[in-house]
Every structure is written in structure tokens, then in C-alpha cells.
Design an enzyme around this catalytic site. Structure first.
Site, mmCIF file in Angstrom:
data_model
loop_
_atom_site.group_PDB
_atom_site.id
_atom_site.type_symbol
_atom_site.label_atom_id
_atom_site.label_comp_id
_atom_site.label_asym_id
_atom_site.label_seq_id
_atom_site.Cartn_x
_atom_site.Cartn_y
_atom_site.Cartn_z
ATOM 1 N N LYS A 167 0.837 -1.204 0.000
ATOM 2 C CA LYS A 167 0.000 0.000 0.000
ATOM 3 C C LYS A 167 0.873 1.255 0.000
ATOM 4 C CE LYS A 167 -3.723 -2.486 2.283
ATOM 5 N NZ LYS A 167 -4.457 -2.829 3.505
ATOM 6 N N ASP A 220 -10.806 2.528 4.348
ATOM 7 C CA ASP A 220 -11.051 1.089 4.222
ATOM 8 C C ASP A 220 -12.552 0.793 4.115
ATOM 9 O OD1 ASP A 220 -9.002 -0.789 4.080
ATOM 10 O OD2 ASP A 220 -8.524 -0.638 6.216
ATOM 11 N N GLN A 244 -4.370 -1.769 9.867
ATOM 12 C CA GLN A 244 -4.261 -3.076 9.228
ATOM 13 C C GLN A 244 -4.774 -4.172 10.164
ATOM 14 O OE1 GLN A 244 -3.427 -3.495 6.052
ATOM 15 N NE2 GLN A 244 -3.590 -5.723 6.102
HETATM 16 N N1 GUN Z 1 -6.437 -7.135 6.329
HETATM 17 C C1 GUN Z 1 -6.727 -7.829 5.211
HETATM 18 N N2 GUN Z 1 -7.282 -7.024 4.280
HETATM 19 C C2 GUN Z 1 -7.350 -5.799 4.828
HETATM 20 C C3 GUN Z 1 -7.817 -4.548 4.346
HETATM 21 O O1 GUN Z 1 -8.309 -4.392 3.233
HETATM 22 N N3 GUN Z 1 -7.685 -3.506 5.222
HETATM 23 C C4 GUN Z 1 -7.159 -3.645 6.455
HETATM 24 N N4 GUN Z 1 -7.110 -2.564 7.237
HETATM 25 N N5 GUN Z 1 -6.732 -4.796 6.932
HETATM 26 C C5 GUN Z 1 -6.814 -5.862 6.116
#
Ligand code: GUN
Length: 293
Positions: A52, A119, A96
Site C-alpha cells: 500500500k 477502508d 491493518q
Molecule cells: N487485512 C486484510 N485485508 C485488509 C484490508 O483491506 N484492510 C485492512 N485494514 N486490513 C486488512
């Protein structure tokens, strides 16, 4: 049969975003800024967050990684979230997941300002999405909806089976596809681990979204001619034939299923590349203060 090339579409969208960031910079506007909180050192989470941050830099965004050890208390983590909520330079941020067991994920998610929740996990964003109101939509469902749009796949009145009811993928997607708009207007069934007669449901569906995390579960004989198949599964298995020693396997037995499909996503190179792009789009939206829109 047409392959839905997520890698190509994601690259196009990335270029569109990079051009927009250039224009913002040239006109002296504020550069979009995404922050990420990472707790502990879970290897997949490290990989996702690094990806990211890298893509943010590639499109010209500012990015900040806030790291904590996995013994951080829930209160301290909520404080860190509140700091980002208040920080005017940060347009959007993510925490995350998964978090260590002693921390309640719902408590953390609910402490995020919904306007910065790129998100799309906050109940306010989920509620607005279900109502069809402008909202941040989580990355994988938003990426799939965008792929359907870019390939002009008809959805109205079609039977759509979403397999897997996770809060991050299956549940939001089943809602989005039933909304009164395009892509949407589908007759949606949400299947899960307690569903009986899954093969029968798959066989009668026009659009199948496989998000069950069971490698090569869907075989050629299970689907009808002309179906659209979107494979969200990514299971990492050991391989002697790749440099990394691993390869990714989807929920769909591609070689058997593809010849029967009208459209299909490959793994890798289908849904995966679209997810990070959706996060960038949400961050750009947040930064333009076109909130929820
Ligand atoms: N863990 C797995 N996929 C995601 C996501 O799209 N966002 C976040 N914050 N954690 C994750």
C-alpha cells in the site's frame, strides 16, 4: 470467453490517479496523504502494508506508516487513531487487520472518523453503502464493482451468487450488487459454510463470486455455459516453479472453468491488483473533501 484483466485495468486507474495528483500538485493543492497503522509483525500484514505504501508513492501520494509492537493496549491504540482523526494533514488512514487478540477490532474501527475511514470498515460507511448513499466502500468489493463496470458486464436481473460472507468481501458485495443501479439490480444469493446444495446454486447462477478461500473448489462441471466467474480466492502454496518458492491459487479451477465462461478473472492478475487501487481512489476522494462521494 474474455479474461477480466485486473492487472491492466488497475494500471490504467493508477495512471488516471497519478495524472490527477500531478494536476493537484501543479495547481498548488494539497497532496493526498494516506496513513497506515500496523500493529505487530504478522508477515502477510507487513507485505500488504508495504504494498500500500509503495503504490501510494508511485502515484505521488504522501504516506505515513505508524508502527506499534503487539503488546500495545487497546486504549493506547485508540489514542493513536484519535491522533490521526485530528491530524489535518492526513486525509485517510487504515488500521491493518488482524489485530492482536487482546484488542477488540470493532472498538478500534468505531474509533476511526468515518470521513477518514478509507477502508470503508466503519459502521457508518457500511450503513451508508447498504442504503446506496455515497460512502467509502472497502477495497475488494469496490475493486470488483469497478472491474464489472469497466468490462460492461450486464448485472440487472441476473442471478448472482456470492460465496463467502466475510464483512470485508462477501457481505458488502452482496449488498452492492443488489442496489438499484448499475452495477447492481442483480438477484443476489449469499452462500456460506452452512449453505446446503452449494453445487446446485452455482450451476444455476449467471454471475459467481467465489470468496470462500478454498483452492480450486469450483470446477468446470459446476458452472453453466456463459457464466461470469470472479475469483477472490488467494491461497499461497509452495511451488518448485516460481522464484519465490510460492504460488497463488484461486477458488476456481481456471483451466476447466474458463472455456465455459463469458468472463472470468485469473489468479493472480484479476481481483488482487484492483484492491489497492480502490484504497487509492478512496484516499483521493477523502483528500478532495468530496466526502462520501
Ligand atoms: N487485512 C486484510 N485485508 C485488509 C484490508 O483491506 N484492510 C485492512 N485494514 N486490513 C486488512
Amino acid at each position: 470467453m474474455q479474461i477480466m484483466d485486473g492487472k491492466k485495468v488497475a494500471a490504467e486507474i493508477k495512471d488516471e490517479i497519478a495524472r490527477e495528483v500531478d494536476q493537484i500538485k501543479n495547481s498548488g493543492g494539497k497532496i493526498p496523504h494516506l496513513a497506515a497503522i500496523l500493529v505487530g509483525n504478522d508477515p502477510p500484514s507487513e507485505t500488504y502494508v508495504a504494498g500500500k505504501v509503495r503504490v501510494c508513492e508511485e502515484v505521488g501520494f504522501k504516506s505515513t506508516l505508524v508502527r506499534f509492537t503487539d503488546d500495545i493496549s487497546e486504549e493506547r491504540l485508540i489514542e493513536a487513531v484519535r491522533d490521526l482523526n485530528k491530524n489535518p494533514d492526513v486525509d485517510g488512514f487504515i488500521v491493518q487487520l488482524p489485530l492482536p487478540e487482546h484488542i477488540s477490532e470493532p472498538n478500534i474501527i468505531e474509533s476511526i472518523d468515518p470521513h477518514k475511514d478509507v477502508d470503508g470498515f466503519h459502521p457508518v460507511n457500511i450503513g451508508r453503502m447498504v442504503l446506496g448513499l455515497p460512502s467509502f466502500v472497502s477495497a475488494t468489493p469496490a475493486g470488483i464493482i469497478e472491474l464489472i463496470r469497466r468490462y460492461d458486464i450486464p448485472t440487472a436481473g441476473r442471478s448472482c451468487l456470492v460465496i463467502g460472507r466475510s464483512n470485508i468481501v462477501g457481505r458488502p458485495l452482496s449488498n452492492l450488487l443488489s442496489l438499484k443501479r448499475y452495477p447492481g439490480n442483480a438477484t443476489v444469493t449469499l452462500a456460506h459454510s452452512k449453505t446446503t446444495n452449494l453445487p446446485g446454486l452455482i450451476l444455476e447462477s449467471d454471475i459467481i463470486i467465489a470468496a470462500l478461500g478454498s483452492p480450486e473448489f469450483i470446477t468446470g462441471e459446476m458452472i453453466k455455459e456463459g457464466a461470469v466467474v470472479i475469483d477472490v480466492g488467494i491461497t499461497r502454496v509452495k511451488s518448485d516453479f516460481t522464484k519465490s518458492g510460492y504460488k497463488l491459487i484461486g477458488d476456481v479451477k481456471f483451466d476447466e472453468v474458463a472455456p465455459k465462461c463469458s468472463f472470468i478473472t485469473p489468479v493472480p492478475g484479476g481481483v488482487g491488483p484492483m484492491t489497492i487501487i480502490s484504497l487509492l481512489r478512496n484516499t483521493l476522494l477523502a483528500s478532495k473533501s468530496k466526502r462520501f462521494g
